[in-house]
Design a protein around this motif. Structure first.
Motif, mmCIF file in Angstrom:
data_model
loop_
_atom_site.group_PDB
_atom_site.id
_atom_site.type_symbol
_atom_site.label_atom_id
_atom_site.label_comp_id
_atom_site.label_asym_id
_atom_site.label_seq_id
_atom_site.Cartn_x
_atom_site.Cartn_y
_atom_site.Cartn_z
ATOM 1 N N TYR A 14 0.827 -1.201 0.000
ATOM 2 C CA TYR A 14 0.000 0.000 0.000
ATOM 3 C C TYR A 14 0.867 1.258 0.000
ATOM 4 N N VAL A 15 1.927 1.225 0.804
ATOM 5 C CA VAL A 15 2.830 2.371 0.853
ATOM 6 C C VAL A 15 3.470 2.594 -0.515
ATOM 7 N N ALA A 16 3.850 1.492 -1.173
ATOM 8 C CA ALA A 16 4.434 1.597 -2.516
ATOM 9 C C ALA A 16 3.428 2.163 -3.516
ATOM 10 N N SER A 17 2.108 1.958 -3.237
ATOM 11 C CA SER A 17 1.064 2.485 -4.127
ATOM 12 C C SER A 17 0.803 3.966 -3.891
ATOM 13 N N GLY A 18 1.445 4.536 -2.876
ATOM 14 C CA GLY A 18 1.302 5.964 -2.639
ATOM 15 C C GLY A 18 0.563 6.343 -1.375
ATOM 16 N N PHE A 19 0.061 5.356 -0.625
ATOM 17 C CA PHE A 19 -0.629 5.664 0.619
ATOM 18 C C PHE A 19 0.398 5.902 1.725
ATOM 19 N N ARG A 20 0.208 6.967 2.491
ATOM 20 C CA ARG A 20 1.145 7.294 3.563
ATOM 21 C C ARG A 20 0.473 7.348 4.936
ATOM 22 N N LYS A 21 -0.858 7.373 4.959
ATOM 23 C CA LYS A 21 -1.600 7.419 6.212
ATOM 24 C C LYS A 21 -2.541 6.218 6.272
#
Length: 429
Positions: free
Chosen positions: A231-238
């Protein structure tokens, strides 16, 4: 089959929630070979018009509608939210003859009553990943839907026993981020993530056992950590973990945090912690893995009231957890839910004093307790004649200990006046 999935939720008072459950259903249906589109109405200016446009364009052969909230749980000024969902149902009816299938957490609490109110063709109580794909398969094959686990049909008082996923590793987690990326409106939204389902704690008022069952079912810590890294790699940070008890069992929580740390990603995330099951090691791992805030669900600062709510901890446990989390650099959101059975003026004042002693960074103050079916609270209210036999409780219905009706709102409104750390609308005007 072409399946249109619609998240009817537009309630964002507590949090603007991305439709995690519906994204899982979408991914499961796509994995089963169906053509799927997802419509999120969270911030739609014209939900009915957006629905009609999507139905006309996509020409679905089946429509799934997720119902997350029944009302806003505000006893003083309740808002019944199923009218919003009925507008979505009506827009679908006006533009398509495809069968309408209800689901979602809110629907699962009131499967018969909500189906009758909304006028859909059927509804799935509980987990929808397998059930929705199976409905599509049977519709496509022309097979009967009778006996499908958890499926309610109009005029039916009961459904066959629900089917719970025993191993959450089998769910299509890898396919979720794409669906949520396609519907998110801005980068300020937190991505909901779930690593466990079910809660064994059986709080007297809680609807979670009705929705998810009482047995904790979980992903493997490795899969959960790897999914978050994706998910983080997909651009989610929160990220917000929707697990009802993130720290149960503690061994799983620790293994997950270690896996997230080992993956080398550190999103900012929040979670829900059950008091009395936290130690310094877990708090340190939470902080090291990126946890910035914890919701500590204690509901009362009075030990007698905690016992009445069937909480498995004391106020001393809550105070200790607050200190441990603060020392780890994690902010704490607390909760007071006042007016439950057995509440007195003295217990209320002890709870308010407790807030001032432990000083959570922020807390939510509510008055009265929403009564949900099949809970001990509903049984107590029935015994005392506060609700009628056969009341489906779909309309917002609250318990407030008799004798506190005038004193409690006046006291809370005066106590909370001017406090910047207090959330919750307790004003009567």
């Amino acid at each position: 089959m072409r399946a249109l999935l619609i998240s009817a939720n537009q309630e964002d008072v507590n949090m603007a929630a991305l439709p995690l459950g519906l994204a899982l259903v979408a991914a499961a249906a796509e994995r089963a070979g169906h053509e799927v589109e997802l419509l999120d109405l969270m911030r739609a200016d014209n939900a009915r018009g957006r629905t009609a446009e999507a139905v006309r364009r996509f020409q679905p052969e089946a429509v799934g509608i997720s119902v997350r909230n029944i009302d806003d749980q505000n006893m003083l000024k309740p808002r019944f939210l199923l009218e919003q969902a009925r507008a979505v149902v009506d827009a679908c009816r006006e533009n398509s003859s495809a069968p309408l299938i209800l689901g979602g957490a809110g629907y699962s609490i009131f499967p018969k009553a909500a189906l009758d109110f909304l006028g859909a063709d059927m509804g799935v109580q509980g987990e929808g990943e397998w059930a929705f794909a199976e409905i599509l398969r049977r519709l496509q094959a022309g097979e009967s839907l009778e006996g499908l686990p958890g499926l309610y049909l109009p005029g039916q008082d009961r459904a066959a026993a629900r089917r719970f996923s025993p191993n959450l590793d089998d769910l299509p987690w890898a396919g979720v981020a794409r669906w949520l990326t396609s519907v998110r409106k801005d980068d300020s939204l937190m991505l909901p993530v779930q690593t466990r389902r079910g809660c064994p704690m059986r709080c007297s008022y809680c609807s979670t056992p009705v929705i998810e069952g009482t047995a904790i079912r979980r992903c493997s810590p490795e899969l959960a950590a790897g999914t978050v890294a994706g998910y983080v790699a997909s651009g989610f940070r929160k990220i917000f973990f929707t697990d009802n008890t993130f720290n149960l069992p503690p061994s799983f929580a620790k293994a997950f945090c270690r896996g997230l740390i080992a993956a080398g990603v550190k999103p900012a995330w929040n979670c829900i912690v059950y008091p009395g099951r936290l130690d310094e090691e877990l708090a340190s791992l939470l902080a090291g893995a990126g946890c910035v805030s914890v919701s500590l669900g204690f509901e009362s600062g009075d030990d007698e009231m905690l016992a009445r709510l069937n909480k498995r901890f004391t106020s001393a446990d809550v105070a200790r957890d607050r200190r441990i989390l603060a020392e780890a650099g994690i902010s704490v959101m607390g909760f007071l839910m006042l007016g439950a059975p057995g509440e007195t003026r003295e217990s209320v004042l002890r709870s308010l004093d407790f807030i001032d002693r432990i000083k959570p960074d922020i807390f939510r103050l509510t008055m009265g307790v929403r009564i949900y079916p099949y809970t001990p609270l509903a049984g107590h209210a029935l015994t005392r004649g506060l609700i009628a036999p056969g009341d489906d409780l779909l309309q917002p219905t609250f318990y407030l200990e008799p004798g506190l009706e005038d004193w409690l709102p006046e006291t809370l409104e005066a106590w909370a006046a001017g406090r910047t750390d207090c959330l919750g609308d307790i004003r009567r005007g």
